[in-house]
Design a protein around this motif. Sequence first.
Motif, PDB file in Angstrom:
ATOM      1  N   LEU A  27       2.619  14.819 -12.381  1.00 12.21           N
ATOM      2  CA  LEU A  27       3.128  15.130 -13.711  1.00 12.21           C
ATOM      3  C   LEU A  27       4.242  16.171 -13.610  1.00 12.21           C
ATOM      4  O   LEU A  27       5.250  16.089 -14.312  1.00 12.21           O
ATOM      5  N   GLU A  28       4.079  17.111 -12.699  1.00 13.08           N
ATOM      6  CA  GLU A  28       5.112  18.139 -12.509  1.00 13.08           C
ATOM      7  C   GLU A  28       6.440  17.531 -12.051  1.00 13.08           C
ATOM      8  O   GLU A  28       7.499  17.915 -12.531  1.00 13.08           O
ATOM      9  N   LEU A  29       6.370  16.606 -11.103  1.00 20.53           N
ATOM     10  CA  LEU A  29       7.595  15.938 -10.639  1.00 20.53           C
ATOM     11  C   LEU A  29       8.250  15.158 -11.772  1.00 20.53           C
ATOM     12  O   LEU A  29       9.484  15.139 -11.906  1.00 20.53           O
ATOM     13  N   LEU A  30       7.432  14.495 -12.568  1.00 19.48           N
ATOM     14  CA  LEU A  30       7.979  13.722 -13.690  1.00 19.48           C
ATOM     15  C   LEU A  30       8.629  14.638 -14.724  1.00 19.48           C
ATOM     16  O   LEU A  30       9.668  14.302 -15.297  1.00 19.48           O
ATOM     17  N   LYS A  31       8.048  15.797 -14.958  1.00 20.04           N
ATOM     18  CA  LYS A  31       8.620  16.756 -15.916  1.00 20.04           C
ATOM     19  C   LYS A  31       9.967  17.277 -15.441  1.00 20.04           C
ATOM     20  O   LYS A  31      10.838  17.592 -16.254  1.00 20.04           O
ATOM     21  N   GLN A  32      10.156  17.352 -14.110  1.00 19.76           N
ATOM     22  CA  GLN A  32      11.407  17.872 -13.554  1.00 19.76           C
ATOM     23  C   GLN A  32      12.523  16.829 -13.551  1.00 19.76           C
ATOM     24  O   GLN A  32      13.695  17.171 -13.418  1.00 19.76           O
ATOM     25  N   ALA A  33      12.174  15.566 -13.695  1.00 21.34           N
ATOM     26  CA  ALA A  33      13.186  14.503 -13.661  1.00 21.34           C
ATOM     27  C   ALA A  33      13.959  14.477 -14.966  1.00 21.34           C
ATOM     28  O   ALA A  33      13.459  14.860 -16.022  1.00 21.34           O
ATOM     29  N   ASN A  34      15.199  13.986 -14.890  1.00 21.09           N
ATOM     30  CA  ASN A  34      15.985  13.892 -16.119  1.00 21.09           C
ATOM     31  C   ASN A  34      15.603  12.608 -16.858  1.00 21.09           C
ATOM     32  O   ASN A  34      15.067  11.671 -16.260  1.00 21.09           O
ATOM     33  N   SER A  90       0.830  -1.209   0.000  1.00 20.95           N
ATOM     34  CA  SER A  90       0.000   0.000   0.000  1.00 20.95           C
ATOM     35  C   SER A  90       0.861   1.254   0.000  1.00 20.95           C
ATOM     36  O   SER A  90       0.562   2.226  -0.702  1.00 20.95           O
ATOM     37  N   GLN A  91       1.930   1.243   0.784  1.00 18.43           N
ATOM     38  CA  GLN A  91       2.814   2.402   0.843  1.00 18.43           C
ATOM     39  C   GLN A  91       3.491   2.644  -0.506  1.00 18.43           C
ATOM     40  O   GLN A  91       3.606   3.785  -0.945  1.00 18.43           O
ATOM     41  N   GLN A 106       1.563   7.056  -6.588  1.00 17.15           N
ATOM     42  CA  GLN A 106       0.484   7.992  -6.893  1.00 17.15           C
ATOM     43  C   GLN A 106       0.897   9.440  -6.624  1.00 17.15           C
ATOM     44  O   GLN A 106       0.368  10.360  -7.236  1.00 17.15           O
ATOM     45  N   GLN A 107       1.852   9.625  -5.734  1.00 15.44           N
ATOM     46  CA  GLN A 107       2.322  10.974  -5.410  1.00 15.44           C
ATOM     47  C   GLN A 107       3.259  11.541  -6.476  1.00 15.44           C
ATOM     48  O   GLN A 107       3.590  12.720  -6.452  1.00 15.44           O
TER      49      GLN A 107
END
Length: 129
Positions: free
Chosen positions: A97-104, A86-87, A93-94
């Motif tokens: 899209l913004e976090l994914l866009k910031q990743a290389n 569950s964790q 889920q956290q």
Amino acid sequence: MLSLAEDLKLAIRAGLKGVHALALQKLSAKNLGLSEQKAKSIREETTHKVIVEKLSVVATRKLVAEMIASESKLAVTKNTKKKAVSQASNRLQQLSLELLKQANPAELTELQEVLRHKLIEIEKVLKQN
């Protein structure tokens, strides 16, 4: 004695002493964290052991305490494993899209591969069930 489980009442009629039955009564579904059917099965097996080995009341109480402790450890282990899945799901889920866009791109490719492999493993587990 009237509130004893039926299997213990039958055991008393077959020769089990009341004080032993009272100790064995603690092997309930609630105390074991199991279904009533599984708890009854454990109680019947333990009752049989008490009778066959002619355990004292003290030894019976000790055996009952050990059984309850053993089952509670198993329940904790199962819950911990369930929580881990569950964790992990919540953490995924956290990933906004913004976090994914910031990743290389290398990080995203690595995450993609890990997720593919985990999906394959999940599918295998689900097919087994």
